[in-house]
Design a protein around this motif. Structure first.
Motif: not given
Length: 292
Positions: A183, A190, A205-206, A208, A258, A261, A268, A270
């Protein structure tokens, strides 16, 4: 090509095989798979009845209902469709720290194995200096070849912009799209990336990937820092003020990341490298209902 040792031991592969990707997306492929879609077909999963009309298959008439109502009704069943999952892995230089890069590849490998184990279709792309072989396969027989491809990606040395380059390699027919990155692109980059993703998948879906050192650096005194992306050197005297400014800038970036997203409907999470692979997979992703 030299074959690197597999990045997931047999014990982990066995545990990963018990999991599957969880999604509520209604976007499905046209081929048979192991997931129930919202369309009607010929699976064994009963949906409901509807009154018979001319042209319907008489084999679907429920004669027990006819005996009770003297009306013809046919059974409807939910069709089974494959899930199409794409994994996009960030291989730019900021991902190059050894433990971070290994962890990111392990997460990518685990997700891919879950897809293939359930007879769904997996595609994979990688943004980095090294070119990964195009991968778009279906079925458990391709689990080891996929694991080997990810294991062979030995270094993250990609240059350029991950966000803009990522759009060039995405298929437009995914059910679920996983983006694995740290990220660290700019928020403007982004934003341009995220706003285009809904056209590629119904469920984006991300993931990080960060390290404890990035979250809470322990540098003190005079240090020479090297930008992982540009290789530019910067001499810095690390004081309490400098660290406080770093914490502030990182918190601002994280908050904006965030918010972006959320704005574009992207889920998302982390994951911290030091928490370990098993904690990430069997605790955080399970708790978030990303896997089941």
């Amino acid at each position: 090509m030299k074959q690197s040792p597999l990045i997931l031991p047999d014990e982990w592969i066995s545990k990963v095989s018990r999991l599957s990707i969880a999604t509520s997306s209604k976007v499905r492929g046209q081929h048979k798979g192991s997931h129930r879609s919202q369309r009607f077909g010929a699976s064994l999963d009963f949906s409901d009845f509807r009154e018979y009309t001319l042209g319907d298959d008489v084999r679907q008439v429920d004669w027990n209902v006819y005996a009770r109502t003297e009306k013809f009704f046919i059974k409807r069943f939910l069709d089974e469709q494959e899930m199409r999952v794409h994994i996009l892995l960030d291989g730019t230089r900021s991902m190059g720290e050894e433990r971070k890069w290994l962890f990111a590849r392990q997460i990518a490998a685990a997700l891919g194995l879950m897809v293939l184990q359930r007879d769904d279709r997996l595609s994979f792309s990688y943004i980095g200096e090294q070119s990964a072989m195009p991968f778009r396969k279906k079925g458990a027989i391709y689990r080891k070849p996929f694991l080997q491809i990810v294991s062979n990606l030995e270094e993250a040395q990609g240059t350029g912009n991950f966000a803009s380059n990522g759009l060039k390699v995405l298929p437009k027919d995914s059910t679920v799209l996983f983006i694995i990155t740290d990220g660290l692109e700019t928020i403007e980059q982004w934003e341009q990336f995220f706003k285009r993703l809904p056209r590629f998948a119904g469920d984006v879906r991300c993931i990080q990937i960060v390290t404890e050192e990035e979250l809470n650096p322990q540098y003190t005194g005079d240090v020479r820092l090297i930008d992982a992306e540009t290789a530019r050197e910067v001499n810095v005297s690390v004081s309490n003020r400098v660290r406080a400014n770093y914490d502030k800038l990182r918190a601002e970036h994280e908050g904006q990341f965030n918010a972006l997203a959320s704005r574009f409907g992207i889920r998302k999470i982390q994951l911290i490298v030091e928490d370990g692979f098993q904690n990430a997979l069997f605790h955080k992703l399970l708790k978030a209902h990303w896997v089941q």
